[in-house]
Design a protein around this motif. Sequence first.
Motif, PDB file in Angstrom:
ATOM      1  N   ASN A  31      40.818  41.652  33.511  1.00 50.03           N
ATOM      2  CA  ASN A  31      39.325  40.615  33.504  1.00 50.03           C
ATOM      3  C   ASN A  31      39.412  39.463  34.768  1.00 50.03           C
ATOM      4  N   TYR A  32      40.662  38.591  35.004  1.00 49.91           N
ATOM      5  CA  TYR A  32      40.507  37.835  36.069  1.00 49.91           C
ATOM      6  C   TYR A  32      41.258  37.900  36.979  1.00 49.91           C
ATOM      7  N   ARG A  51      35.728  36.782  38.278  1.00 47.86           N
ATOM      8  CA  ARG A  51      35.706  37.751  37.183  1.00 47.86           C
ATOM      9  C   ARG A  51      35.574  38.234  37.370  1.00 47.86           C
ATOM     10  N   SER A  93      45.204  38.544  35.581  1.00 48.32           N
ATOM     11  CA  SER A  93      44.709  38.843  34.393  1.00 48.32           C
ATOM     12  C   SER A  93      45.724  39.678  33.047  1.00 48.32           C
ATOM     13  N   GLN A  98      45.626  36.473  26.552  1.00 48.52           N
ATOM     14  CA  GLN A  98      44.525  35.705  26.769  1.00 48.52           C
ATOM     15  C   GLN A  98      45.628  34.295  27.187  1.00 48.52           C
ATOM     16  N   LEU A 101      49.495  35.576  33.254  1.00 51.43           N
ATOM     17  CA  LEU A 101      48.760  36.475  34.418  1.00 51.43           C
ATOM     18  C   LEU A 101      50.365  37.030  34.755  1.00 51.43           C
TER      19      LEU A 101
END
Lengths: 113, 116
Positions: A31-32, A51, A93, A98, A101
């Motif tokens: 999502n990034y 995003r 991502s 979390q 990358l």
Amino acid sequence: GENVEQHPSTLSVQEGDSAVIKCTYSDSASNYFPWYKQELGKRPQLIIDIRSNVGEKKDQRIAVTLNKTAKHFSLHITETQPEDSAVYFCAASKRGSQGNLIFGKGTKLSVKP
Amino acid sequence: DAGVIQSPRHEVTEMGQEVTLRCKPISGHDYLFWYRQTMMRGLELLIYFNNNVPIDDSGMPEDRFSAKMPNASFSTLKIQPSEPRDSAVYFCASSSSPGQGVNEQFFGPGTRLTVL
């Protein structure tokens, strides 16, 4: 496992032309999506990011587009200048991780005056 | 803030020697990453920490590599014994806890390691 493919690996354009670099990713949970620029002998530095809740983002001569359905995103540089010459990395991502990358292999952009 | 600090900037050593690379993340950042960059393999994630705890070390090449983060402001990457194929640029990066997803990673200047 998760993967980010980046194309082309090298790109040469004439000053003033546009440059487009494309990336595809495999993890639907990503999502990034940042883009980093690395000049010769220097560190990678963030130039733009997007995003998953938006489809396009622009910052002066640089823009990024995202197609979540197709799982690909692109970097667009308009009116290229010699100082745009560098290696550009895309990243996505990583699912369930979390902060982490996955980077593409990079595109070496050369802008000829 | 001075940004991410790495030392040394350059290291030349002989095969078999121990090498220790150091990193100070940006104050307040709770994620720290170690990357290795070579022409052949690009930018590879070796290991990353969250709140000083190693989260994913699947990128560490082999047992010769180890990393520690004894506190929030310091991390080391150690290679023992070093081999010529370890020659690369090693980057440390840090980021803050994502508020709405993942946040930007800030890279240090890197350590250029040459193993003869």
